[in-house]
Design a protein around this motif. Structure first.
Motif, short mmCIF file in Angstrom:
data_model
loop_
_atom_site.label_atom_id
_atom_site.label_comp_id
_atom_site.label_asym_id
_atom_site.label_seq_id
_atom_site.Cartn_x
_atom_site.Cartn_y
_atom_site.Cartn_z
N ARG A 58 109.94 30.24 69.55
CA ARG A 58 109.54 31.16 68.49
C ARG A 58 108.48 32.14 69.00
N ALA A 59 107.48 31.62 69.69
CA ALA A 59 106.38 32.45 70.18
C ALA A 59 106.85 33.45 71.23
N TYR A 79 101.06 32.40 65.71
CA TYR A 79 99.97 31.47 65.40
C TYR A 79 100.57 30.12 65.02
N PHE A 80 99.84 29.07 65.35
CA PHE A 80 100.24 27.70 65.01
C PHE A 80 98.98 26.91 64.67
N ASN A 90 94.62 18.99 63.50
CA ASN A 90 93.46 18.87 62.62
C ASN A 90 93.32 20.06 61.67
N GLY A 91 94.28 20.99 61.68
CA GLY A 91 94.27 22.12 60.76
C GLY A 91 93.73 23.42 61.34
N PHE A 92 93.14 23.40 62.53
CA PHE A 92 92.60 24.62 63.13
C PHE A 92 93.73 25.61 63.41
N LYS A 93 93.53 26.87 63.01
CA LYS A 93 94.54 27.91 63.23
C LYS A 93 94.34 28.55 64.59
N ALA A 94 95.32 28.35 65.46
CA ALA A 94 95.27 28.92 66.81
C ALA A 94 96.16 30.17 66.83
#
Length: 292
Positions: A125-126, A139-140, A144-148
């Motif tokens: 996808r990226a 973005y993924f 732990n929920g952090f948006k990279a």
């Protein structure tokens, strides 16, 4: 498995991510049945080097057309290694299982044990978005929920892990080179997996299946495979699809065989009553999802 950790507890969980449910897989491997021929399947074009040209649609079926710049078309045209090639693990060793795959996608996977099941899906996808310069759409979320997001990475910021905290910090100059993009992907591979990816995707019915949709079971262990081609029967409207996966340890993307119908294989029928059995995992029909 994932080599970098945020919490010790996460390590224990993530070491099982995309893992093999041993008892399940062993039972599936020994219970594979051969379905009587019901659909005439044309031969594989051994000298062709893309999914669309290597695998003919079965008699009576035609490929569903998609826009030339779509994710669906991108996946359909993925490059394949020569017919008969073996899947390679990240360390160069061969995956010699003959009952798992019919072709190997010709894309590098790096030299670290990171490119596993959900990672391969996110990577495809990226890379599609990257090639089309849709940088802001890359973005993924970490487990732990952090948006990279690639937007920050492209600006020269890097993700810092400090104990229980994860944050961005300016580290270098702006860059969107393929080399730096791969470093971003490896960071995502390290902290994201089936559990996080499943939450990012939206459910879709089998009737509305498209190329690029994902069968995913999030968890610890979990697994994900991606639909890379579709064909439809000209009279009945029945859909057939091809699946691709990576697995563990990190390995090249492969086009899966159909263990339940060796005549139809590698195509799968979308007429699924309850379960979808693939060579190394079994999904339920309601585990089909799509990128937002």
């Amino acid at each position: 498995m994932k080599k970098i950790t945020i919490l010790i507890s996460m390590v224990c969980i993530m070491l099982q991510a995309c893992g093999q449910n041993a008892s399940q897989t062993k039972q599936e491997a020994t219970s594979t049945s051969v379905v009587e021929p019901s659909i005439e399947v044309q031969k594989i074009n051994q000298n062709e080097n893309t999914i669309a040209t290597r695998f003919n649609a079965p008699k009576g079926y035609v490929r569903i057309p998609f826009d030339s710049i779509s994710f669906s078309n991108y996946l359909r045209k993925l490059p394949l290694k020569p017919h008969g090639s073996k899947v390679l693990f990240f360390n160069g060793k061969k995956k010699n299982k003959t009952n798992v795959y019919d072709a190997v996608v010709d894309l590098h996977i790096g030299t670290r044990d990171l490119h596993q099941c959900a990672d391969a899906v996110m990577r495809l996808r990226a890379e599609f978005l990257f090639e089309n310069k849709k940088y802001d759409s890359i973005y993924f979320n970490f487990t732990n929920g952090f948006k990279a997001d690639y937007t920050n990475w492209r600006k020269g910021k890097r993700i810092v892990v400090n104990g229980n905290q994860v944050f961005w910090k300016q580290k270098t100059q702006s860059s969107d080179t393929p080399k730096d993009f791969w470093k971003y992907l490896e960071m995502v591979f390290s902290y994201a997996g089936t559990a996080s990816l499943e939450k990012e995707l939206k459910s879709v019915s089998l009737e509305k299946m498209k190329i690029g949709d994902v069968f995913i079971q999030g968890g610890f262990p979990g697994h994900a495979v991606i639909v890379v081609d579709l064909a439809i029967h000209e009279t009945t409207g029945e859909k057939l699809f091809l699946l691709a996966q990576s697995y563990m340890p990190a390995q090249e993307i492969q086009i899966l065989k159909n263990p339940k119908d060796t005549v139809l294989s590698p195509w799968y029928s979308a007429d699924i009553s309850n379960e979808l059995q693939t060579p190394e995992w079994t999904f339920t029909k309601n585990q089909l999802k799509r990128f937002q």
